[in-house]
Design an enzyme around this catalytic site. Structure first.
Site, short mmCIF file in Angstrom:
data_model
loop_
_atom_site.label_atom_id
_atom_site.label_comp_id
_atom_site.label_asym_id
_atom_site.label_seq_id
_atom_site.Cartn_x
_atom_site.Cartn_y
_atom_site.Cartn_z
N TYR A 22 0.84 -1.20 0.00
CA TYR A 22 0.00 0.00 0.00
C TYR A 22 0.88 1.26 0.00
O TYR A 22 0.67 2.19 -0.79
CB TYR A 22 -0.95 -0.01 1.20
CG TYR A 22 -1.78 1.23 1.30
CD1 TYR A 22 -2.80 1.47 0.39
CD2 TYR A 22 -1.55 2.18 2.29
CE1 TYR A 22 -3.57 2.63 0.46
CE2 TYR A 22 -2.31 3.34 2.37
CZ TYR A 22 -3.31 3.56 1.44
OH TYR A 22 -4.05 4.72 1.51
N GLU A 44 -11.56 4.53 3.84
CA GLU A 44 -11.22 5.45 4.93
C GLU A 44 -12.36 5.56 5.94
O GLU A 44 -12.12 5.59 7.15
CB GLU A 44 -10.83 6.83 4.39
CG GLU A 44 -9.54 6.86 3.61
CD GLU A 44 -8.28 6.55 4.40
OE1 GLU A 44 -8.33 6.49 5.66
OE2 GLU A 44 -7.24 6.36 3.76
N TRP A 52 -5.71 0.48 10.16
CA TRP A 52 -5.63 0.46 8.71
C TRP A 52 -5.31 -0.95 8.22
O TRP A 52 -5.74 -1.37 7.16
CB TRP A 52 -4.60 1.48 8.22
CG TRP A 52 -4.59 1.60 6.73
CD1 TRP A 52 -3.54 1.34 5.91
CD2 TRP A 52 -5.67 1.99 5.87
NE1 TRP A 52 -3.90 1.54 4.59
CE2 TRP A 52 -5.21 1.95 4.55
CE3 TRP A 52 -7.00 2.38 6.10
CZ2 TRP A 52 -6.00 2.27 3.46
CZ3 TRP A 52 -7.79 2.70 5.01
CH2 TRP A 52 -7.30 2.64 3.72
#
Length: 187
Positions: A22, A44, A52
């Site tokens: 990522y 998000e 995350w």
């Protein structure tokens, strides 16, 4: 500690690889595809209150559950689709977050009609201060608090801060000319 340096000390190797992928290929790079911008917004929103890493592990589940983030398809979801999503262990099963994804897809369709694309809507408002962005997103979308808006805009190249200046990926991001490097409004 920045995300850039934190990845170096992550263990085990699978965890580090997940974040590295990522970080190196997505975080902070400009996005120009409305469906991918919608994807990042949904991810998000779903990260709120969670790590995350949890979202990264479930990204493929999200893609499958939300019709690969096809805005038109998600905007047309029915009550049966909402129930399906709330029963899908491959995503975050939170009613507020599921409803936000569907309602935000509808909002994006309206923005596309008015501005030509979701990306053009964002660019139309650039540059804004972080506080002004948060106010605009809260007024426009569901479930968009300060951290969600900040991370969404940082991760898509509208706000600086995704990478430390000493990070090798920082230079790659700069080559893509993220919007945070542009200081005047586009016409």
């Amino acid at each position: 500690m920045s995300y850039c340096t934190a990845i170096g000390s992550m263990q085990p190797a699978e965890r580090k690889a997940l974040h590295q992928q990522y970080h190196d290929h997505y975080y902070g790079f400009p996005l120009h595809d409305d469906n991918e911008l919608f994807c990042r917004l949904v991810l998000e929103i779903n990260q709120a209150g969670l790590s995350w890493e949890t979202i990264l592990k479930k990204e493929q589940g999200f893609r499958k559950a939300y019709s690969n983030f096809d805005i038109r398809k998600v905007a047309a979801y029915t009550e049966a689709d909402r129930e399906r999503l709330l029963n899908d262990a491959g995503i975050i099963r939170n009613k507020l977050k599921v409803n936000a994804a569907i309602e935000n897809a509808k909002t994006i369709l309206a923005l596309q009609k008015e501005f030509g694309s979701f990306e053009k809507w964002i660019s139309h408002h650039h540059p804004l201060s972080k506080e002004a962005w948060i106010k605009l997103f809260k007024k426009t979308f569901k479930f968009t608090g300060g951290e969600i808006v900040n991370e969404f805009l940082m991760s898509t190249g509208y706000l600086p801060g995704a990478h430390a200046a000493t990070c090798p990926v920082y230079k790659q991001v700069l080559q893509q000319k993220p919007m945070w490097t542009v200081t005047t409004k586009r016409s």
